[in-house]
Design an enzyme around this catalytic site. Sequence first.
Site, PDB file in Angstrom:
ATOM      1  N   CYS A   2       0.752  -1.307   0.001  1.00 18.75           N
ATOM      2  CA  CYS A   2      -0.059   0.121  -0.205  1.00 18.75           C
ATOM      3  C   CYS A   2       0.788   1.336   0.031  1.00 18.75           C
ATOM      4  O   CYS A   2       1.965   1.106   0.714  1.00 18.75           O
ATOM      5  CB  CYS A   2      -0.917   0.053   1.290  1.00 18.75           C
ATOM      6  SG  CYS A   2      -2.162  -1.224   1.340  1.00 18.75           S
ATOM      7  N   ARG A  27       3.988  -0.317  -4.829  1.00 12.69           N
ATOM      8  CA  ARG A  27       3.796  -0.998  -3.423  1.00 12.69           C
ATOM      9  C   ARG A  27       2.471  -1.664  -3.456  1.00 12.69           C
ATOM     10  O   ARG A  27       2.161  -2.513  -2.460  1.00 12.69           O
ATOM     11  CB  ARG A  27       3.689   0.318  -2.427  1.00 12.69           C
ATOM     12  CG  ARG A  27       4.741   1.207  -2.232  1.00 12.69           C
ATOM     13  CD  ARG A  27       4.677   2.196  -1.386  1.00 12.69           C
ATOM     14  NE  ARG A  27       4.610   1.644   0.266  1.00 12.69           N
ATOM     15  CZ  ARG A  27       5.681   1.414   0.891  1.00 12.69           C
ATOM     16  NH1 ARG A  27       6.861   1.809   0.598  1.00 12.69           N
ATOM     17  NH2 ARG A  27       5.609   1.022   1.941  1.00 12.69           N
ATOM     18  N   TRP A  75      -2.760  -2.899  -1.859  1.00 10.39           N
ATOM     19  CA  TRP A  75      -2.350  -4.302  -1.614  1.00 10.39           C
ATOM     20  C   TRP A  75      -3.172  -4.873  -0.680  1.00 10.39           C
ATOM     21  O   TRP A  75      -3.122  -4.668   0.514  1.00 10.39           O
ATOM     22  CB  TRP A  75      -0.748  -4.631  -1.586  1.00 10.39           C
ATOM     23  CG  TRP A  75      -0.368  -5.898  -1.788  1.00 10.39           C
ATOM     24  CD1 TRP A  75       0.052  -6.416  -2.823  1.00 10.39           C
ATOM     25  CD2 TRP A  75      -0.238  -6.959  -0.708  1.00 10.39           C
ATOM     26  NE1 TRP A  75       0.323  -7.867  -2.780  1.00 10.39           N
ATOM     27  CE2 TRP A  75       0.176  -8.199  -1.465  1.00 10.39           C
ATOM     28  CE3 TRP A  75      -0.531  -7.009   0.751  1.00 10.39           C
ATOM     29  CZ2 TRP A  75       0.234  -9.254  -0.851  1.00 10.39           C
ATOM     30  CZ3 TRP A  75      -0.454  -8.017   1.120  1.00 10.39           C
ATOM     31  CH2 TRP A  75      -0.121  -9.231   0.477  1.00 10.39           C
ATOM     32  N   ASN A 101      -2.281   1.963   5.793  1.00  5.31           N
ATOM     33  CA  ASN A 101      -1.287   0.705   5.259  1.00  5.31           C
ATOM     34  C   ASN A 101      -1.157  -0.096   6.500  1.00  5.31           C
ATOM     35  O   ASN A 101      -0.752   0.525   7.567  1.00  5.31           O
ATOM     36  CB  ASN A 101      -0.038   1.452   4.627  1.00  5.31           C
ATOM     37  CG  ASN A 101       1.206   0.311   4.456  1.00  5.31           C
ATOM     38  OD1 ASN A 101       0.814  -0.914   4.538  1.00  5.31           O
ATOM     39  ND2 ASN A 101       2.298   0.761   4.360  1.00  5.31           N
ATOM     40  N   GLY A 102      -1.090  -1.320   6.422  1.00  4.15           N
ATOM     41  CA  GLY A 102      -0.822  -2.142   7.538  1.00  4.15           C
ATOM     42  C   GLY A 102      -2.062  -3.198   7.810  1.00  4.15           C
ATOM     43  O   GLY A 102      -2.952  -3.208   6.983  1.00  4.15           O
ATOM     44  N   GLU A 485      18.073 -17.287  -7.127  1.00  2.00           N
ATOM     45  CA  GLU A 485      17.638 -16.155  -7.686  1.00  2.00           C
ATOM     46  C   GLU A 485      17.182 -16.097  -9.060  1.00  2.00           C
ATOM     47  O   GLU A 485      16.109 -15.630  -9.234  1.00  2.00           O
ATOM     48  CB  GLU A 485      18.719 -15.078  -7.286  1.00  2.00           C
ATOM     49  CG  GLU A 485      18.595 -13.500  -7.929  1.00  2.00           C
ATOM     50  CD  GLU A 485      17.467 -12.998  -7.335  1.00  2.00           C
ATOM     51  OE1 GLU A 485      16.711 -13.422  -6.535  1.00  2.00           O
ATOM     52  OE2 GLU A 485      17.163 -11.646  -8.028  1.00  2.00           O
ATOM     53  N   LYS A 489      13.252 -15.083 -10.000  1.00  3.30           N
ATOM     54  CA  LYS A 489      12.889 -14.046 -10.999  1.00  3.30           C
ATOM     55  C   LYS A 489      12.173 -14.653 -12.033  1.00  3.30           C
ATOM     56  O   LYS A 489      10.873 -14.061 -12.434  1.00  3.30           O
ATOM     57  CB  LYS A 489      14.306 -13.587 -11.902  1.00  3.30           C
ATOM     58  CG  LYS A 489      15.181 -12.705 -10.956  1.00  3.30           C
ATOM     59  CD  LYS A 489      14.831 -11.343 -10.903  1.00  3.30           C
ATOM     60  CE  LYS A 489      14.131 -10.726  -9.578  1.00  3.30           C
ATOM     61  NZ  LYS A 489      14.744 -10.918  -8.162  1.00  3.30           N
ATOM     62  N   GLU A 492       8.381 -15.017 -10.409  1.00  2.00           N
ATOM     63  CA  GLU A 492       7.558 -13.901 -10.097  1.00  2.00           C
ATOM     64  C   GLU A 492       7.265 -13.079 -11.249  1.00  2.00           C
ATOM     65  O   GLU A 492       6.217 -12.368 -11.292  1.00  2.00           O
ATOM     66  CB  GLU A 492       8.206 -13.016  -9.051  1.00  2.00           C
ATOM     67  CG  GLU A 492       9.471 -12.341  -9.292  1.00  2.00           C
ATOM     68  CD  GLU A 492      10.256 -11.465  -8.214  1.00  2.00           C
ATOM     69  OE1 GLU A 492       9.298 -11.006  -7.221  1.00  2.00           O
ATOM     70  OE2 GLU A 492      11.616 -11.186  -8.172  1.00  2.00           O
ATOM     71  N   HIS A 508      19.769 -36.508  -5.217  1.00  2.00           N
ATOM     72  CA  HIS A 508      18.945 -37.143  -4.023  1.00  2.00           C
ATOM     73  C   HIS A 508      17.545 -36.843  -4.337  1.00  2.00           C
ATOM     74  O   HIS A 508      16.833 -36.806  -3.383  1.00  2.00           O
ATOM     75  CB  HIS A 508      19.439 -36.204  -2.710  1.00  2.00           C
ATOM     76  CG  HIS A 508      20.759 -36.319  -2.509  1.00  2.00           C
ATOM     77  ND1 HIS A 508      21.622 -37.749  -1.872  1.00  2.00           N
ATOM     78  CD2 HIS A 508      22.067 -35.706  -2.532  1.00  2.00           C
ATOM     79  CE1 HIS A 508      22.690 -37.500  -1.522  1.00  2.00           C
ATOM     80  NE2 HIS A 508      23.277 -36.523  -2.049  1.00  2.00           N
ATOM     81  N   LYS A 610       5.882  -4.300  -3.733  1.00  2.00           N
ATOM     82  CA  LYS A 610       7.399  -4.344  -3.616  1.00  2.00           C
ATOM     83  C   LYS A 610       7.813  -4.319  -2.406  1.00  2.00           C
ATOM     84  O   LYS A 610       9.080  -4.900  -1.880  1.00  2.00           O
ATOM     85  CB  LYS A 610       7.732  -3.060  -4.203  1.00  2.00           C
ATOM     86  CG  LYS A 610       9.099  -2.396  -4.170  1.00  2.00           C
ATOM     87  CD  LYS A 610       9.953  -2.958  -5.200  1.00  2.00           C
ATOM     88  CE  LYS A 610      11.603  -2.796  -5.214  1.00  2.00           C
ATOM     89  NZ  LYS A 610      12.253  -3.847  -5.532  1.00  2.00           N
TER      90      LYS A 610
HETATM   91  O1  M6R Z   1      12.718  -4.806   0.652  1.00  2.33           O
HETATM   92  P1  M6R Z   1      13.321  -6.189   0.921  1.00  2.33           P
HETATM   93  O2  M6R Z   1      14.828  -6.393   0.508  1.00  2.33           O
HETATM   94  O3  M6R Z   1      13.313  -6.564   2.379  1.00  2.33           O
HETATM   95  O4  M6R Z   1      12.221  -7.417   0.348  1.00  2.33           O
HETATM   96  C1  M6R Z   1      12.535  -8.557   0.232  1.00  2.33           C
HETATM   97  C2  M6R Z   1      11.963  -9.430  -0.716  1.00  2.33           C
HETATM   98  O5  M6R Z   1      10.537  -9.083  -0.596  1.00  2.33           O
HETATM   99  C3  M6R Z   1      12.193  -9.071  -2.095  1.00  2.33           C
HETATM  100  O6  M6R Z   1      13.458  -9.469  -2.283  1.00  2.33           O
HETATM  101  C4  M6R Z   1      11.308 -10.002  -3.082  1.00  2.33           C
HETATM  102  O7  M6R Z   1      11.523 -11.316  -2.836  1.00  2.33           O
HETATM  103  C5  M6R Z   1      11.486  -9.334  -4.553  1.00  2.33           C
HETATM  104  N1  M6R Z   1      10.104  -9.355  -5.109  1.00  2.33           N
HETATM  105  C6  M6R Z   1      12.432 -10.355  -5.441  1.00  2.33           C
HETATM  106  O8  M6R Z   1      12.355  -9.788  -6.470  1.00  2.33           O
END
Ligand code: M6R
Length: 615
Positions: A2, A27, A75, A101-102, A485, A489, A492, A508, A610
Amino acid sequence: MCGIVGYVGPRSALDVVIGGLRRLEYRGYDSGGVALVHDGTIAWAKKQGKLANLDKELAERPLPESHTGVGHTRWATHGPPSDRNAHPHLDAANRIAIVHNGIIENFADLRAGLEARGYEMVSDTDSETVAHLIAEQLDADDIELTEAVRRVVQQLRGAFTLVITDAQQPGVVVGARRSSPLVAGRGDGENFLASDVAAFIDYTREAIELGQDQIVTITCDDIVVIDFDGAAGDVNDFHVDWDASAAEKGGYDWFMLKEIDEQPRAVADTLLGRHSRDGALQLDEMRLSDDELREIDKIIIVACGTASYAGLVAKYAIEHWTRIPCEVELASEFRYRDPILGRSTLVVAISQSGETMDTLMAIRHARQQRARVLAICNTNGSTIPRESDAVIYTHAGPEVAVASTKGFLSQLVACYLLGLYLAQARGTKYGDEIASMMAELEAIPAGIQRLLDDAGPVRELARELSGERSVLFLGRHTGYPVALEGALKLKELAYLHAEGFAAGELKHGPIALIEDGLPVFVIVPPRGRDQLHEKVVSNIQEIRARGARTIVLVEDGDDVVTEYADTVIRLPRAPTLLQPLLATVPLQIFAAELADTLGCDVDQPRNLAKSVTVE
Ligand code: M6R
């Protein structure tokens, strides 16, 4: 999670608020809304979906001119995304508009109480209760909005940022925060509130960090901060060291592509100014003395998502350089297992946003147990560095795309700096060894630039593989977090099944997944004195023998693997510990290109936000 904006000043509040929301849309993008004070009442508009829907609504049903307004991009937590659940929420008399927000954890009790007192709810949200509670206070007593907010926040449990406006007090916007982000922007004859400085960067770069449990009242000429008990609040002023152009796409189709291209700069800037005159490493915001660093006997890194993969890489480097045992733990798991912590434990929290709730809760728990906490963070004025004993800021500039790219690479750099700094303080590496590793780091931006310049074949590969249903990623040692990673990527951004595995684990179980033509990326470590390289070469042979399509990331000059590779992606040479700074880049480009080919929203993938400010 948010985005919130509040404005008071001579400009059109609608323009400022909508412009700010656009900057904060990363956000959350389940709905957007705006409320303006006009002629003793609140004029508002809100719409499910991205801000484009709100723009359309405003074009069809324009709002009146106003100089006091609040806005929200959502969000969803309580109640599905819909017009009804979109913020702002109003009281029945249209006097109060709030954005939130929250999560208000006791909202069910508050709501039941309000309903018993005759109030009618029109949404499923926890947030709406706050509008009614504030209106109730204002109706009962002759008090100002700030005092009404102060009384109400004392009834709330959970994490919240609230921004509120009152139709009967034009020219005033009040904010309150507990464990969720809120910053104030100090303008000239105008002032701002927002979840993030990006919302007002077009107008001012002078900002105020608001502390835990504080209430802020902005008017055109003043910003007044008190705590929840009504006492004057301590605040920190800061200057934002980037400008509006950094928060814009600058000709790119997607923020993510711009941010990938900004990585040589992000890495170089994070390294900048880390040497003192005598050549020793210096970290300005370290705030822990060498004596304190020498007392450390255990490091625990806590982080989420991509940041946790930076932590996994850090573990290899820190243990190797300092011989201090280092664990890496998902922040959301950390405090629930009752970790063993003490004064000699250093907890390192890695967070691009500095607001991730799981990470914040982990460091609060660590500090309660007397551990020292060091934050690695990209966002000045955010909560995690403020609540930490020490901080290493990454200097990546604003990261807007939901998928982290330059944020990740700059986190890696900060982790290496931490490892080398600890080695220097504890004497586990000689000065010339540290200087030589710094020189290797300083060569990395040029290597990243070369990968960016040569990315054509990676993009082509992504388009070619866009019909695949599953992709695997393998790595060993520091290549393992890179594999994780690469898979994250792809998941997501392109909503594709992707898994990252430690290459040695394959036999394994996961090797059963290999079938004819399955694309498997393998990150090959540099050829060194240990057996790491040859083990990975064996893994490539094993999967190829079972029909996998092998896409091999391998350093220049290493031709041992090429005969087992269907596709070779060349990496500039670097030490094994630093290789993630290079090997990650083609995987980011691959995921972004594949997502774009599939027509996915690269910057704002479905269901994500984000900065995850709920647990
Ligand atoms: O702001 P932060 O680095 O704490 O965020 C952590 C994760 O939410 C963030 O890295 C998330 O996994 C991303 N969407 C990855 O691309």
